[in-house]
Scaffold this motif. Structure first.
Motif, PDB file in Angstrom:
ATOM      1  N   ASP A 128       0.835  -1.201   0.000  1.00 22.03           N
ATOM      2  CA  ASP A 128       0.000   0.000   0.000  1.00 22.03           C
ATOM      3  C   ASP A 128       0.870   1.253   0.000  1.00 22.03           C
ATOM      4  O   ASP A 128       0.534   2.245  -0.655  1.00 22.03           O
ATOM      5  CB  ASP A 128      -0.927  -0.006   1.213  1.00 22.03           C
ATOM      6  CG  ASP A 128      -1.998   1.064   1.122  1.00 22.03           C
ATOM      7  OD1 ASP A 128      -2.818   0.980   0.183  1.00 22.03           O
ATOM      8  OD2 ASP A 128      -2.006   1.985   1.948  1.00 22.03           O
ATOM      9  N   PHE A 129       1.985   1.197   0.721  1.00 22.36           N
ATOM     10  CA  PHE A 129       2.943   2.313   0.710  1.00 22.36           C
ATOM     11  C   PHE A 129       3.466   2.549  -0.710  1.00 22.36           C
ATOM     12  O   PHE A 129       3.527   3.689  -1.191  1.00 22.36           O
ATOM     13  CB  PHE A 129       4.107   2.011   1.655  1.00 22.36           C
ATOM     14  CG  PHE A 129       5.266   2.966   1.542  1.00 22.36           C
ATOM     15  CD1 PHE A 129       5.238   4.189   2.191  1.00 22.36           C
ATOM     16  CD2 PHE A 129       6.381   2.646   0.767  1.00 22.36           C
ATOM     17  CE1 PHE A 129       6.304   5.082   2.084  1.00 22.36           C
ATOM     18  CE2 PHE A 129       7.443   3.517   0.662  1.00 22.36           C
ATOM     19  CZ  PHE A 129       7.411   4.747   1.316  1.00 22.36           C
ATOM     20  N   LEU A 134       3.418   5.605  -5.912  1.00 27.03           N
ATOM     21  CA  LEU A 134       3.245   5.607  -7.366  1.00 27.03           C
ATOM     22  C   LEU A 134       2.135   6.567  -7.793  1.00 27.03           C
ATOM     23  O   LEU A 134       2.157   7.084  -8.914  1.00 27.03           O
ATOM     24  CB  LEU A 134       2.922   4.194  -7.859  1.00 27.03           C
ATOM     25  CG  LEU A 134       4.096   3.207  -7.894  1.00 27.03           C
ATOM     26  CD1 LEU A 134       3.597   1.798  -8.147  1.00 27.03           C
ATOM     27  CD2 LEU A 134       5.122   3.615  -8.939  1.00 27.03           C
ATOM     28  N   GLU A 135       1.175   6.792  -6.923  1.00 28.32           N
ATOM     29  CA  GLU A 135       0.096   7.724  -7.241  1.00 28.32           C
ATOM     30  C   GLU A 135       0.562   9.177  -7.205  1.00 28.32           C
ATOM     31  O   GLU A 135      -0.065  10.060  -7.783  1.00 28.32           O
ATOM     32  CB  GLU A 135      -1.066   7.527  -6.257  1.00 28.32           C
ATOM     33  CG  GLU A 135      -1.829   6.219  -6.488  1.00 28.32           C
ATOM     34  CD  GLU A 135      -2.712   5.839  -5.312  1.00 28.32           C
ATOM     35  OE1 GLU A 135      -2.643   6.557  -4.267  1.00 28.32           O
ATOM     36  OE2 GLU A 135      -3.449   4.848  -5.411  1.00 28.32           O
ATOM     37  N   HIS A 156       3.539  -5.990 -10.848  1.00 25.60           N
ATOM     38  CA  HIS A 156       2.797  -6.250  -9.617  1.00 25.60           C
ATOM     39  C   HIS A 156       1.816  -5.150  -9.218  1.00 25.60           C
ATOM     40  O   HIS A 156       0.842  -5.423  -8.512  1.00 25.60           O
ATOM     41  CB  HIS A 156       3.775  -6.487  -8.467  1.00 25.60           C
ATOM     42  CG  HIS A 156       4.702  -7.632  -8.691  1.00 25.60           C
ATOM     43  ND1 HIS A 156       4.272  -8.853  -9.162  1.00 25.60           N
ATOM     44  CD2 HIS A 156       6.057  -7.749  -8.514  1.00 25.60           C
ATOM     45  CE1 HIS A 156       5.310  -9.670  -9.263  1.00 25.60           C
ATOM     46  NE2 HIS A 156       6.392  -9.026  -8.874  1.00 25.60           N
ATOM     47  N   PHE A 157       2.071  -3.907  -9.642  1.00 24.75           N
ATOM     48  CA  PHE A 157       1.287  -2.807  -9.087  1.00 24.75           C
ATOM     49  C   PHE A 157       0.495  -1.990 -10.111  1.00 24.75           C
ATOM     50  O   PHE A 157      -0.414  -1.254  -9.732  1.00 24.75           O
ATOM     51  CB  PHE A 157       2.196  -1.869  -8.285  1.00 24.75           C
ATOM     52  CG  PHE A 157       2.908  -2.549  -7.156  1.00 24.75           C
ATOM     53  CD1 PHE A 157       2.210  -2.930  -6.016  1.00 24.75           C
ATOM     54  CD2 PHE A 157       4.256  -2.838  -7.233  1.00 24.75           C
ATOM     55  CE1 PHE A 157       2.851  -3.567  -4.967  1.00 24.75           C
ATOM     56  CE2 PHE A 157       4.911  -3.477  -6.193  1.00 24.75           C
ATOM     57  CZ  PHE A 157       4.208  -3.850  -5.052  1.00 24.75           C
ATOM     58  N   LEU A 161      -3.516   0.778 -10.165  1.00 23.74           N
ATOM     59  CA  LEU A 161      -3.529   2.221 -10.361  1.00 23.74           C
ATOM     60  C   LEU A 161      -4.637   2.604 -11.328  1.00 23.74           C
ATOM     61  O   LEU A 161      -5.082   1.788 -12.146  1.00 23.74           O
ATOM     62  CB  LEU A 161      -2.177   2.682 -10.903  1.00 23.74           C
ATOM     63  CG  LEU A 161      -0.968   2.399  -9.989  1.00 23.74           C
ATOM     64  CD1 LEU A 161       0.326   2.757 -10.703  1.00 23.74           C
ATOM     65  CD2 LEU A 161      -1.084   3.158  -8.678  1.00 23.74           C
ATOM     66  N   GLU A 162      -5.057   3.846 -11.280  1.00 20.44           N
ATOM     67  CA  GLU A 162      -6.159   4.302 -12.131  1.00 20.44           C
ATOM     68  C   GLU A 162      -5.838   4.155 -13.608  1.00 20.44           C
ATOM     69  O   GLU A 162      -6.674   3.749 -14.408  1.00 20.44           O
ATOM     70  CB  GLU A 162      -6.494   5.762 -11.810  1.00 20.44           C
ATOM     71  CG  GLU A 162      -7.217   5.946 -10.481  1.00 20.44           C
ATOM     72  CD  GLU A 162      -7.670   7.377 -10.281  1.00 20.44           C
ATOM     73  OE1 GLU A 162      -7.554   8.166 -11.249  1.00 20.44           O
ATOM     74  OE2 GLU A 162      -8.136   7.710  -9.181  1.00 20.44           O
TER      75      GLU A 162
END
Length: 441
Positions: A128-129, A134-135, A156-157, A161-162
Motif C-alpha cells: 500500500d505504501f 506511485l500515485e 505487480h502494481f 492504479l487508475e
C-alpha cells in the motif's frame, strides 16, 4: 504463474490502529511497514543509527527511505523514552529485547485482525505504501526508495492504479543536470562491474549501448577502441577499468559477459543493470543518452564550436550541424548543454560568447539605462549596446513598445515620458523564453 495479490487496508482504520497502539511494539511495526514501506526483516534489523532525523530518512543497506515529519517526530519520542543502550528500534513490550521475524508477523496479525482487517497481511502494508507513492511520484523515485525494479513495479502494481500502467519514461521539465560528484562516486563503487564498465564507456568515450554490448577485446588496442568507421581514444579512467576487468577474466571474446554462461550481455539486460545502478546512486533522472551527449559536448566538438564563435562572434544551430555533421536535434541539444554550462549565451536563434552580449534577462534594463543616459537611440545603437545583431533587436523593441516603456518616432526610440522610472522597469522575463521568441526546437 500465481497472481500477485495486494490487499489494500482501509486508510481510516489504519490511522485508528496507529493511534490506539502509539506506544507498543505492534504500533512500531505497523508504522514502519505502512508509512515507510519496510519489509519484515528490515523492520526487525532497524537500529537507531539508521534513523536520520536531520535529513528525515531511514538509511538501509540498499536505499534511503524518506519519512514524513509525523513519523520522524513519533520515532524521536520513542527513542527519547528508551534506554539508549538498546540500538534496535523494535523491541518486545515484555522484556524489551529485539523480536524475531515470526514474533513481528504475529503481533501485526493480531492487531490487524482485532481491527477487522483480516485480509490484510504485513506485506500488504508495504504494498500500500508503494501504491501511494506511485500515485504521487514517478517510477524512478519509487523504485529508488522501495528497492523494486521498474519491471517489478509494472507487473505487480500497475493493475491497482487508475491508469493501469506505470510509465518508464523519464519525467522531467528541464534537461538533465549531471551531478559529476555523485557520478564519480557511483563509478568508483561499481568498479569493473557490467554497469560500471558501461557507464565509463558511455560517459567518457561516448559509445552507444549496442556498441558496448558487442565490444570485443581485439577492438581495444593501444589506448583506443577501433570500431567500424571510427576510432575512439580511451580516457585514463576508462582504460583503467578495462585493465581491471581484463585482470579478472581472459582477455578474449566479448568484453562484457555473464559470469555463469560467459555469454555476452544483451542490450536489454545491460540497460537494466545500469538503470538499477543509477537509481541506487540517486541518479534516477539520468539516462545513458544524457551521459553520451555530455561526452560529445566535452569532446572535440565543443572546442570546434567555441573556435567558430570566437572567430565570427556567434553561431547558429545550422552552422553547428554543418561543422560537426550532426542532426538538427543533436546540434540543438549540444548547444543547449553549452548554454547551461555557461559556455555560450543564447539570444533568439544565435549563440554568443557570454562576455560579448547582454544576457536576455538583462536586455530591457540595459536599453532603459542607455536611453535614460543618451535620450534616444536608433536600432543599431541598441544592437551595439546589447552586443547582438540589428535584426535581433526587433522582438525586444516590439515588446517594449507594446508594454509602454518605449515610444518610437520614425527611426528613433525614446523613453515613454508618461511613465515614471520605476514603471519603466521591465517585469521579470520568464526563464523559459528569455527573448520573447518561440524557442527553436
Amino acid at each position: 504463474m500465481q497472481d500477485y495479490i495486494v490487499n489494500r487496508p482501509d486508510e481510516g482504520t489504519m490511522h485508528r490502529i496507529l493511534r490506539e497502539n502509539s506506544t507498543n511494539a505492534a504500533g512500531t511495526i505497523l508504522r514502519l511497514a505502512w508509512q515507510a514501506g519496510l519489509l519484515r526483516e528490515e523492520i526487525q534489523r532497524l537500529t537507531w543509527e539508521q534513523v536520520d532525523f536531520l535529513d528525515l530518512c531511514l538509511v538501509l543497506t540498499d536505499r534511503k527511505v524518506p519519512i514524513c515529519q509525523e513519523l520522524a517526530s513519533w520515532l524521536q519520542n520513542l527513542r527519547d523514552s528508551r534506554d539508549r543502550r538498546e540500538e534496535a528500534v523494535v523491541l518486545s513490550d515484555r522484556d524489551h529485547r529485539p523480536l524475531t521475524p515470526q514474533s513481528i508477523s504475529r503481533l501485526a496479525r493480531g492487531v490487524l485482525d482485532s481491527a477487522g482487517q483480516t485480509q490484510v497481511r504485513l506485506i500488504d502494508l508495504r504494498h500500500d505504501f508503494i501504491l501511494r507513492q506511485l500515485e504521487e511520484h514517478d517510477w524512478q523515485y519509487v523504485s529508488r526508495i522501495c528497492g523494486v525494479e521498474a519491471a517489478g513495479l509494472s507487473v505487480h502494481f500497475a493493475g491497482h492504479l487508475e491508469e493501469r500502467k506505470i510509465s518508464t519514461r523519464i519525467r522531467r521539465d528541464a534537461p538533465a543536470q549531471i551531478d559529476e560528484f555523485a557520478l564519480w562516486k557511483l563509478l568508483r563503487a561499481e568498479g569493473s562491474s557490467p554497469a560500471g564498465v558501461t557507464l565509463w564507456l558511455t560517459w567518457q568515450v561516448g559509445l552507444q549501448l549496442e556498441e558496448i554490448a558487442a565490444l570485443r577485446w581485439e577492438q581495444i588496442q593501444g589506448g583506443q577502441i577501433c570500431l567500424e568507421g571510427r576510432t575512439l581514444l580511451l580516457t585514463t579512467g576508462a582504460r583503467n577499468v578495462l585493465d581491471q576487468l581484463a585482470g579478472e577474466s581472459p582477455r578474449e571474446g566479448f568484453v562484457l559477459t555473464a559470469p555463469r554462461s560467459r555469454q555476452p550481455y544483451d542490450r536489454t539486460r545491460l540497460s537494466k543493470l545500469v538503470r538499477a545502478a543509477l537509481i541506487r546512486a540517486g541518479l534516477d533522472n539520468l539516462t545513458l543518452r544524457d551521459l553520451r551527449m555530455d561526452c560529445g559536448a566535452r569532446s572535440g566538438g565543443e572546442g570546434q564550436i567555441l573556435s567558430l564563435v570566437r572567430r565570427q562572434g556567434w553561431t547558429t544551430r545550422n552552422e553547428v550541424m554543418d561543422l560537426l555533421g550532426l542532426s538538427r536535434t543533436t546540434a540543438y541539444n549540444r548547444l543547449k548543454q553549452m548554454v547551461r554550462r555557461g559556455k555560450l549565451t543564447q539570444v533568439g536563434n544565435r549563440y554568443y560568447p557570454p562576455e560579448a552580449v547582454v544576457p536576455p534577462e538583462r536586455q530591457e534594463a540595459a536599453v532603459l539605462e542607455y536611453l535614460e543616459r543618451e535620450g534616444f537611440a536608433y536600432r543599431q545603437d541598441i544592437a551595439r549596446v546589447l552586443g547582438i545583431g540589428v535584426t535581433q533587436c526587433r522582438p525586444l523593441l516590439q515588446r517594449m513598445l507594446a508594454s509602454g516603456s518605449l515610444v518610437q518616432e520614425r527611426q528613433r526610440y525614446h523613453l515613454n515620458q508618461k511613465t515614471t522610472p520605476d514603471e519603466a522597469l521591465p517585469d521579470a522575463i520568464p526563464a523559459d523564453n528569455p527573448t520573447g521568441n518561440p524557442e527553436e526546437v
